[in-house]
Structure formats: C-alpha cells, structure tokens
Design an enzyme around this catalytic site. Structure first.
Site, PDB file in Angstrom:
ATOM      1  N   ILE A 111       0.846  -1.201   0.000  1.00 30.16           N
ATOM      2  CA  ILE A 111       0.000   0.000   0.000  1.00 30.16           C
ATOM      3  C   ILE A 111       0.883   1.253   0.000  1.00 30.16           C
ATOM      4  CG2 ILE A 111      -1.697   1.353   1.317  1.00 30.16           C
ATOM      5  CD1 ILE A 111      -2.917  -1.251   2.264  1.00 30.16           C
TER       6      ILE A 111
ATOM      7  N   GLY B 200       0.462  -3.018   7.325  1.00 30.85           N
ATOM      8  CA  GLY B 200      -0.101  -4.356   7.275  1.00 30.85           C
ATOM      9  C   GLY B 200      -1.575  -4.345   7.649  1.00 30.85           C
TER      10      GLY B 200
ATOM     11  N   HIS C 170       5.573 -11.327 -32.190  1.00 31.61           N
ATOM     12  CA  HIS C 170       6.546 -10.226 -32.280  1.00 31.61           C
ATOM     13  C   HIS C 170       5.872  -8.998 -32.878  1.00 31.61           C
ATOM     14  CE1 HIS C 170      10.312  -8.110 -32.765  1.00 31.61           C
ATOM     15  NE2 HIS C 170       9.940  -7.830 -34.011  1.00 31.61           N
TER      16      HIS C 170
HETATM   17  P1  FAD Z   1     -12.894  -8.179   2.147  1.00 30.04           P
HETATM   18  O1  FAD Z   1     -12.693  -7.736   0.763  1.00 30.04           O
HETATM   19  O2  FAD Z   1     -12.289  -7.396   3.242  1.00 30.04           O
HETATM   20  O3  FAD Z   1     -14.477  -8.243   2.349  1.00 30.04           O
HETATM   21  C1  FAD Z   1     -15.077  -8.527   3.570  1.00 30.04           C
HETATM   22  C2  FAD Z   1     -16.462  -7.929   3.587  1.00 30.04           C
HETATM   23  O4  FAD Z   1     -17.178  -8.456   4.706  1.00 30.04           O
HETATM   24  C3  FAD Z   1     -16.483  -6.406   3.757  1.00 30.04           C
HETATM   25  O5  FAD Z   1     -17.413  -5.828   2.879  1.00 30.04           O
HETATM   26  C4  FAD Z   1     -16.944  -6.212   5.201  1.00 30.04           C
HETATM   27  O6  FAD Z   1     -17.600  -4.978   5.396  1.00 30.04           O
HETATM   28  C5  FAD Z   1     -17.875  -7.402   5.353  1.00 30.04           C
HETATM   29  N1  FAD Z   1     -18.095  -7.843   6.734  1.00 30.04           N
HETATM   30  C6  FAD Z   1     -17.181  -8.008   7.706  1.00 30.04           C
HETATM   31  N2  FAD Z   1     -17.777  -8.502   8.828  1.00 30.04           N
HETATM   32  C7  FAD Z   1     -19.085  -8.644   8.519  1.00 30.04           C
HETATM   33  C8  FAD Z   1     -20.222  -9.117   9.250  1.00 30.04           C
HETATM   34  N3  FAD Z   1     -20.114  -9.582  10.489  1.00 30.04           N
HETATM   35  N4  FAD Z   1     -21.397  -9.105   8.625  1.00 30.04           N
HETATM   36  C9  FAD Z   1     -21.539  -8.652   7.349  1.00 30.04           C
HETATM   37  N5  FAD Z   1     -20.513  -8.224   6.616  1.00 30.04           N
HETATM   38  C10 FAD Z   1     -19.303  -8.222   7.196  1.00 30.04           C
HETATM   39  N6  FAD Z   1      -5.416  -7.480  -3.469  1.00 30.04           N
HETATM   40  C11 FAD Z   1      -5.108  -7.869  -4.725  1.00 30.04           C
HETATM   41  O7  FAD Z   1      -5.152  -9.062  -5.013  1.00 30.04           O
HETATM   42  N7  FAD Z   1      -4.772  -6.959  -5.700  1.00 30.04           N
HETATM   43  C12 FAD Z   1      -4.713  -5.644  -5.437  1.00 30.04           C
HETATM   44  O8  FAD Z   1      -4.397  -4.849  -6.324  1.00 30.04           O
HETATM   45  C13 FAD Z   1      -5.009  -5.196  -4.127  1.00 30.04           C
HETATM   46  N8  FAD Z   1      -4.967  -3.887  -3.823  1.00 30.04           N
HETATM   47  C14 FAD Z   1      -5.290  -3.483  -2.557  1.00 30.04           C
HETATM   48  C15 FAD Z   1      -5.195  -2.124  -2.269  1.00 30.04           C
HETATM   49  C16 FAD Z   1      -5.490  -1.676  -0.983  1.00 30.04           C
HETATM   50  C17 FAD Z   1      -5.395  -0.205  -0.693  1.00 30.04           C
HETATM   51  C18 FAD Z   1      -5.913  -2.606   0.007  1.00 30.04           C
HETATM   52  C19 FAD Z   1      -6.281  -2.140   1.376  1.00 30.04           C
HETATM   53  C20 FAD Z   1      -6.004  -3.955  -0.276  1.00 30.04           C
HETATM   54  C21 FAD Z   1      -5.677  -4.410  -1.567  1.00 30.04           C
HETATM   55  N9  FAD Z   1      -5.713  -5.761  -1.895  1.00 30.04           N
HETATM   56  C22 FAD Z   1      -5.377  -6.166  -3.157  1.00 30.04           C
HETATM   57  C23 FAD Z   1      -6.120  -6.784  -0.910  1.00 30.04           C
HETATM   58  C24 FAD Z   1      -7.586  -7.190  -1.142  1.00 30.04           C
HETATM   59  O9  FAD Z   1      -8.398  -6.040  -1.047  1.00 30.04           O
HETATM   60  C25 FAD Z   1      -8.012  -8.224  -0.105  1.00 30.04           C
HETATM   61  O10 FAD Z   1      -7.110  -9.299  -0.105  1.00 30.04           O
HETATM   62  C26 FAD Z   1      -9.403  -8.751  -0.422  1.00 30.04           C
HETATM   63  O11 FAD Z   1     -10.349  -7.715  -0.447  1.00 30.04           O
HETATM   64  C27 FAD Z   1      -9.830  -9.798   0.617  1.00 30.04           C
HETATM   65  O12 FAD Z   1     -11.090 -10.264   0.290  1.00 30.04           O
HETATM   66  P2  FAD Z   1     -12.066 -10.885   1.378  1.00 30.04           P
HETATM   67  O13 FAD Z   1     -13.285 -11.305   0.641  1.00 30.04           O
HETATM   68  O14 FAD Z   1     -11.358 -11.871   2.201  1.00 30.04           O
HETATM   69  O15 FAD Z   1     -12.424  -9.680   2.379  1.00 30.04           O
HETATM   70  P1  NAI Z   2       2.540  -4.847   3.919  1.00 33.25           P
HETATM   71  O1  NAI Z   2       2.644  -6.007   4.822  1.00 33.25           O
HETATM   72  O2  NAI Z   2       2.654  -5.044   2.462  1.00 33.25           O
HETATM   73  O3  NAI Z   2       3.648  -3.773   4.311  1.00 33.25           O
HETATM   74  C1  NAI Z   2       3.724  -3.195   5.576  1.00 33.25           C
HETATM   75  C2  NAI Z   2       5.102  -2.597   5.738  1.00 33.25           C
HETATM   76  O4  NAI Z   2       5.113  -1.814   6.924  1.00 33.25           O
HETATM   77  C3  NAI Z   2       6.182  -3.659   5.912  1.00 33.25           C
HETATM   78  O5  NAI Z   2       7.236  -3.403   5.022  1.00 33.25           O
HETATM   79  C4  NAI Z   2       6.589  -3.529   7.375  1.00 33.25           C
HETATM   80  O6  NAI Z   2       7.936  -3.864   7.605  1.00 33.25           O
HETATM   81  C5  NAI Z   2       6.325  -2.047   7.620  1.00 33.25           C
HETATM   82  N1  NAI Z   2       6.114  -1.705   9.022  1.00 33.25           N
HETATM   83  C6  NAI Z   2       5.428  -2.378   9.969  1.00 33.25           C
HETATM   84  N2  NAI Z   2       5.448  -1.721  11.143  1.00 33.25           N
HETATM   85  C7  NAI Z   2       6.140  -0.578  10.924  1.00 33.25           C
HETATM   86  C8  NAI Z   2       6.499   0.520  11.765  1.00 33.25           C
HETATM   87  N3  NAI Z   2       6.122   0.574  13.023  1.00 33.25           N
HETATM   88  N4  NAI Z   2       7.249   1.511  11.225  1.00 33.25           N
HETATM   89  C9  NAI Z   2       7.638   1.473   9.924  1.00 33.25           C
HETATM   90  N5  NAI Z   2       7.324   0.447   9.094  1.00 33.25           N
HETATM   91  C10 NAI Z   2       6.581  -0.562   9.593  1.00 33.25           C
HETATM   92  O7  NAI Z   2       1.165  -4.143   4.307  1.00 33.25           O
HETATM   93  P2  NAI Z   2       0.315  -3.003   3.613  1.00 33.25           P
HETATM   94  O8  NAI Z   2       1.119  -2.229   2.657  1.00 33.25           O
HETATM   95  O9  NAI Z   2      -0.376  -2.304   4.728  1.00 33.25           O
HETATM   96  O10 NAI Z   2      -0.756  -3.826   2.805  1.00 33.25           O
HETATM   97  C11 NAI Z   2      -1.537  -4.816   3.461  1.00 33.25           C
HETATM   98  C12 NAI Z   2      -1.815  -5.944   2.563  1.00 33.25           C
HETATM   99  O11 NAI Z   2      -2.809  -5.585   1.596  1.00 33.25           O
HETATM  100  C13 NAI Z   2      -0.640  -6.400   1.699  1.00 33.25           C
HETATM  101  O12 NAI Z   2       0.235  -7.248   2.401  1.00 33.25           O
HETATM  102  C14 NAI Z   2      -1.332  -7.132   0.617  1.00 33.25           C
HETATM  103  O13 NAI Z   2      -1.657  -8.417   1.064  1.00 33.25           O
HETATM  104  C15 NAI Z   2      -2.589  -6.322   0.412  1.00 33.25           C
HETATM  105  N6  NAI Z   2      -2.404  -5.420  -0.718  1.00 33.25           N
HETATM  106  C16 NAI Z   2      -2.173  -5.953  -1.952  1.00 33.25           C
HETATM  107  C17 NAI Z   2      -1.960  -5.148  -3.039  1.00 33.25           C
HETATM  108  C18 NAI Z   2      -1.661  -5.774  -4.348  1.00 33.25           C
HETATM  109  O14 NAI Z   2      -1.876  -6.965  -4.489  1.00 33.25           O
HETATM  110  N7  NAI Z   2      -1.185  -5.027  -5.334  1.00 33.25           N
HETATM  111  C19 NAI Z   2      -2.012  -3.685  -2.943  1.00 33.25           C
HETATM  112  C20 NAI Z   2      -2.219  -3.229  -1.582  1.00 33.25           C
HETATM  113  C21 NAI Z   2      -2.433  -4.077  -0.533  1.00 33.25           C
END
Ligand code: FAD
Ligand code: NAI
Length: 475
Positions: free
Chosen positions: A194, A281, A454
């Site tokens: 992120i 994280g 290509h």
């Molecule tokens: P979630 O997507 O978190 O969905 C859970 C849902 O359950 C939510 O809508 C929540 O409100 C609902 N919920 C929770 N508790 C309850 C309850 N008790 N009753 C009813 N509803 C409830 N992953 C990628 O693969 N590619 C990416 O490019 C990527 N980019 C990301 C960028 C950011 C900024 C972030 C934060 C994450 C990104 N991720 C990416 C990670 C990805 O978003 C998650 O891995 C994924 O959404 C997980 O899916 P999930 O279905 O487990 O949970």
């Molecule tokens: P992350 O685990 O990728 O990175 C967190 C970073 O914060 C690590 O490098 C860690 O060493 C550092 N950190 C932890 N504590 C710290 C502190 N006190 N001070 C300074 N640095 C510290 O977690 P992030 O970026 O929050 O994303 C969460 C998860 O969401 C990812 O691991 C990924 O699974 C998912 N995600 C996936 C994306 C994708 O697939 N393109 C895009 C964004 C999120």
C-alpha cells in the site's frame, strides 16, 4: 421461522461474493450478508477490494500515471502539451464512479444467480439441530438458518500504537484514496504494497513523498534482483524511502503531522508532513461476527483457524480470504471461496498456494509467482537462473518504457520452473504466462520453445527462459 438456506456467506468481498455465486451455480440455495454501505446508505458489496482497495487504488494509479505520461513522456513522441493540470476532484469522482459500477455489478450478479442478499451485520447466534442460526442486524433485522456458513469477513488496517487514524491528517488506505488536494509533503509509514502504490499515486501528482520503513531493506519478500532494481528505480523517481527506521512520537495539529524517528544509524530526525499515510499491514476482521457465541476458534492474532480445505473447528462452518492464514490478496480469497462452494457441493477442488501470483502496481510494475532466488538458496535447491532486460525488447522500446527485466528460476536437474519474477511495463499481465506454466509443471525449455508474437513484451519472458540455458537470441 428463520428462512433456511443451504449456504449463508458472511461478507461480500471477493472471497464471499464469488463463493456465493459458485454455490448458487451448483444448485445450492444461497444467501450473502454484507454490512458495507455507500455514502447514500445503499449496499456496497465487493468488500475492501472494491470499495477501498484493489479497484479504487488501480483507478488512481491509472489517473496519476496518465498525468505523469503527459508531463514526462509525451514530448519524446513529439506531442507537446502545455498547461497540463490535475483536477483531483474529477479524478476522485471517476474513481467513485468505478467503485459504484462495481458494487452494482455484484448486486446484478446476485440477482442473476438468485442469491438472496442481506444488507447488515451477520452474526452467529447458535446451532439449532442441523442448522446454524445467523442474525442479520440492519435496517430490517432478520434471522437466517444455514446448513453451511462461509465466513469471509476480510481484514482491516493494522493500527499503529499511539497513532489515531482520523482520515484527515493521519490516513489509512481509505483516507489515502480520498485526499482532496495534492499534499505538498506526504509521509508514509510502511514501504509495503500500500505504501508504495499510494506513495506512487501522490508523488506522480506532485507531492514530495517520504516513506519510513522499519525493516532494514525494501521488499524483502520480493526476489533480490527485482527488489534491487525497484529500489534504484523508485529512488530515481524521487520517492524518498528510508529503511531501518524506528518510529517515535507522532504529533498532529491543525496544519501538519510531525513524526519523530531514528534512522538506521541511530540518528534522530523530526519530519513534518501535510498528511501521513499509515500502511503497516492488515489484521483479520471478526468484530460483530459472534465467533465466541458458537466457539469458532480464532488464533492469537485473530485469524479464524482453518485447515488446508478452509474447514474451521466447527462442522459446516468454513472461512476464506483475508480472515484466514495465507496472503491477503483478492484472487487468493476468490479461489478459496470458489473451492469451498465446490467442496460443499461434493466436488474435490484444490488451491495451489505456490502458484498464487503477486503484483505491485507501481511504475514499473512488479510481479512474481513461485520461489525467489533467496528462498531457493535457503532451501538448498540447485537451480539455474535466466534473465532478460526490457532494454533489449523491441516492443518496450516502441512503448518508450524499457525499465526492468524478467527473471526465471528453474531446477538444475529437471528444468522445472520454480519461480518467475518481473519488474517492467505491464508485467501484471505478463505474469500469467508464468502462472500457467507452473500450474502445468512446465520446464523453462517449454517456454523457450513456445512461439511468442513479435513485437510483444512477452518475448522478454521467452528470452529469459532461453537465458536459463544460456542461449538468449537478442542480447
Ligand atoms: P474483504 O474484501 O475485506 O471483504 C469482507 C467484507 O465483509 C467487507 O465488505 C466487510 O464490510 C464485510 N463484513 C465483515 N464482517 C461482517 C459481518 N459480520 N457481517 C456482514 N458483513 C461483514 N489485493 C489484490 O489481489 N490486488 C490488489 O491490487 C489489491 N490492492 C489493494 C489495495 C489496498 C489499498 C488494500 C487495502 C487492499 C488491496 N488488496 C489487493 C487486498 C484485497 O483487497 C483483499 O485481499 C481482499 O479484499 C480480501 O477479500 P475478502 O473477501 O477476504 O475480504
Ligand atoms: P505490507 O505487509 O505489504 O507492508 C507493511 C510494511 O510496513 C512492511 O514493510 C513492514 O515492515 C512495515 N512496518 C510495519 N510496522 C512498521 C512501523 N512501526 N514503522 C515502519 N514500518 C513498519 O502491508 P500493507 O502495505 O499495509 O498492505 C496490506 C496488505 O494488503 C498487503 O500485504 C497485501 O496483502 C494487500 N495489498 C495488496 C496489493 C496488491 O496486491 N497489489 C495492494 C495493496 C495491498
């Protein structure tokens, strides 16, 4: 009497909504509960991914990349653009529209597949006979009875002790995706996925971005060659990344966020930012689920404990996605959700964790599947490596983006592909070739002998495969 379903899915993120669709396709009477709402109160299914994750972040990455291209790349093509400016309001409105379209798309899919959707918080009440009773707290509270329950409640940002997220000055992912004007100085805690993606967005739009990372090196889980290349390229772009940092006190006032930290050498610093993104994280989310009411077992970090097949400690209760062990990725969540639906229907699916691809959507993009060089060395595996730079790829030159390389790792004896690692243009798309190859147990020689069109970027993948055997043609 509570309405009875074969399957009730709690959470409509990528794990939950795809599980619900697959269950319905297989003839199971299915309901899905999700509590997320749009600003106008309407349901917002799609989870973190759709609302505040994958989709909106990629929308902003594209907008900011377009802006950067206009300012820095167009002139080379002979296109002169003067006075280019970014209207952040319009950029955010575009992002919001894409999110809403995705929410509506999921509601349409629920309807199409005859899935009953409930907007509200779902929680376990008790077991009654062979059914689980699930309460839905929302505008119209109700209770459902389910033979099987799939928990897909996802994750939330990991909090930084002593630092409150207000999404005005101190932002989590939600705030980082909604900054109303380009900040002049943006701080980011955490150089993870992120931090790098959001840092890239706001840097491209003109912010001076400083990333503070606790670990001694950048991207430790990425292959060492790719991580080194990334660090070089990010520094060249002006993304200031400080590793080995220990964070001290964080102060917030009306105009700025002040961050005290010590660098890797132990020297104390004070940095002042207009806004600070905290991305250190994510943690599993089970608040409101009522796990304790039925004795659903969670580990000390809050993950719902599951076996390889996503079975929990309770009969007919399953859990998938971010709320269970494994990478927090949308496609991992979906794969698990679909597999659980198929298991409930009596099929025997399999999710191979070793072939789940990772992509970081920085510029250039980073993508990989399988083992890194450092993992293979640590495991004592004898391997050969081949790599090919995009500077030697005709399509990359035509695109005007020759940064990065493709690297393939193959077992020395069998030539089986063990890992594919990339940094460069559109490698988020190219990585699929590596995933397919590994799923089919391919050797590097297989990729080397497949005709690649290509001029395409994919030729760099073939050349890296040829390089494993020391016979690249274009280098
Ligand atoms: P979630 O997507 O978190 O969905 C859970 C849902 O359950 C939510 O809508 C929540 O409100 C609902 N919920 C929770 N508790 C309850 C309850 N008790 N009753 C009813 N509803 C409830 N992953 C990628 O693969 N590619 C990416 O490019 C990527 N980019 C990301 C960028 C950011 C900024 C972030 C934060 C994450 C990104 N991720 C990416 C990670 C990805 O978003 C998650 O891995 C994924 O959404 C997980 O899916 P999930 O279905 O487990 O949970
Ligand atoms: P992350 O685990 O990728 O990175 C967190 C970073 O914060 C690590 O490098 C860690 O060493 C550092 N950190 C932890 N504590 C710290 C502190 N006190 N001070 C300074 N640095 C510290 O977690 P992030 O970026 O929050 O994303 C969460 C998860 O969401 C990812 O691991 C990924 O699974 C998912 N995600 C996936 C994306 C994708 O697939 N393109 C895009 C964004 C999120």
């Amino acid at each position: 009497m509570a309405e009875r379903y074969d399957v009730v899915v709690i959470g409509a993120g990528p794990g939950g909504y795809e599980a619900a669709i697959r269950a319905a396709q297989l003839g199971l009477r299915t309901a899905c509960i999700d509590d997320a709402s749009r600003p106008d109160g309407k349901p917002a299914p799609g989870g973190t991914c759709t609302n505040v994750g994958c989709i909106p972040s990629k929308a902003l990455l594209q907008s900011s990349e377009n802006f950067e291209q206009v300012g820095h790349a167009f002139a080379e093509h002979g296109i002169d653009v003067s006075g280019a400016a970014i209207d952040v309001g319009r950029m955010l409105a575009r992002k919001a529209k894409i999110v809403t379209q995705s929410n509506d798309g999921i509601l349409y899919l629920f309807k199409k597949n005859k899935i009953a959707f409930f907007h509200g918080v779902g929680s376990f009440v008790a077991k009654a006979g062979d059914a689980w009773r699930i309460a839905v707290a929302g505008k119209t509270p109700t209770e459902l009875a389910a033979t099987h329950v799939i928990v897909a409640t996802g994750s939330r940002p990991r909090p930084l002790p002593g630092v409150a997220i207000d999404n005005r000055r101190v932002l989590d992912n939600e705030g980082a995706l909604a900054i109303p004007a380009v900040p002049s100085r943006l701080g980011v805690v955490g150089a993870g996925v992120i931090g790098l993606e959001m840092g890239s967005v706001w840097r491209r739009l003109g912010a001076q971005v400083t990333v503070l990372e606790a670990l001694p090196s950048l991207l430790p889980t990425v292959d060492v060659t790719i991580a080194r290349e990334a660090q070089k390229l990010f520094a060249k772009q002006g993304l200031a990344i400080h590793t080995g940092v220990t964070l001290g006190e964080v102060g917030v006032d009306a105009n700025a966020v002040t961050v005290n930290y010590t660098d890797a050498g132990g020297k104390a610093h004070v940095a002042s930012f207009d806004r600070l993104v905290v991305a250190i994280g994510r943690v599993p989310y089970t608040t409101g689920l009522g796990a304790a009411a039925v004795g659903l077992h969670c580990d000390e970090r809050g993950f719902v404990v599951v076996d390889d097949a996503c079975r929990t400690n309770l009969p007919n209760i399953w859990a998938v996605g971010d709320v269970v062990r494994g990478p927090m990725l949308a496609h991992k969540a979906s794969e698990e959700g679909v597999a659980v639906a198929e298991r409930i229907a009596g099929q025997v699916p399999h999710v191979d964790f070793n072939t789940i691809p990772w992509v970081i959507y920085t510029s250039p993009e980073i993508a990989w599947v399988g083992k890194t060089e450092q993992q293979l060395k640590a495991d004592g595996v004898d391997f050969r490596a081949g790599q090919f730079p995009f500077t030697a790829n005709g399509r990359a030159r035509a695109l005007g983006d020759t940064r990065g390389l493709v690297k393939i790792l193959a077992d020395r004896a069998s030539d089986a592909i063990l890992g594919v690692h990339m940094i460069g243009p559109l490698v988020s798309e190219l990585i699929s070739e590596g995933v397919v190859a590994m799923e089919f147990g391919a050797a590097s020689e297989d990729i080397a002998r497949i005709t690649h069109a290509h001029p395409t970027l994919s030729e760099a993948v073939r050349e890296a495969a040829l390089a494993v055997d020391g016979r690249t043609l274009n280098l």
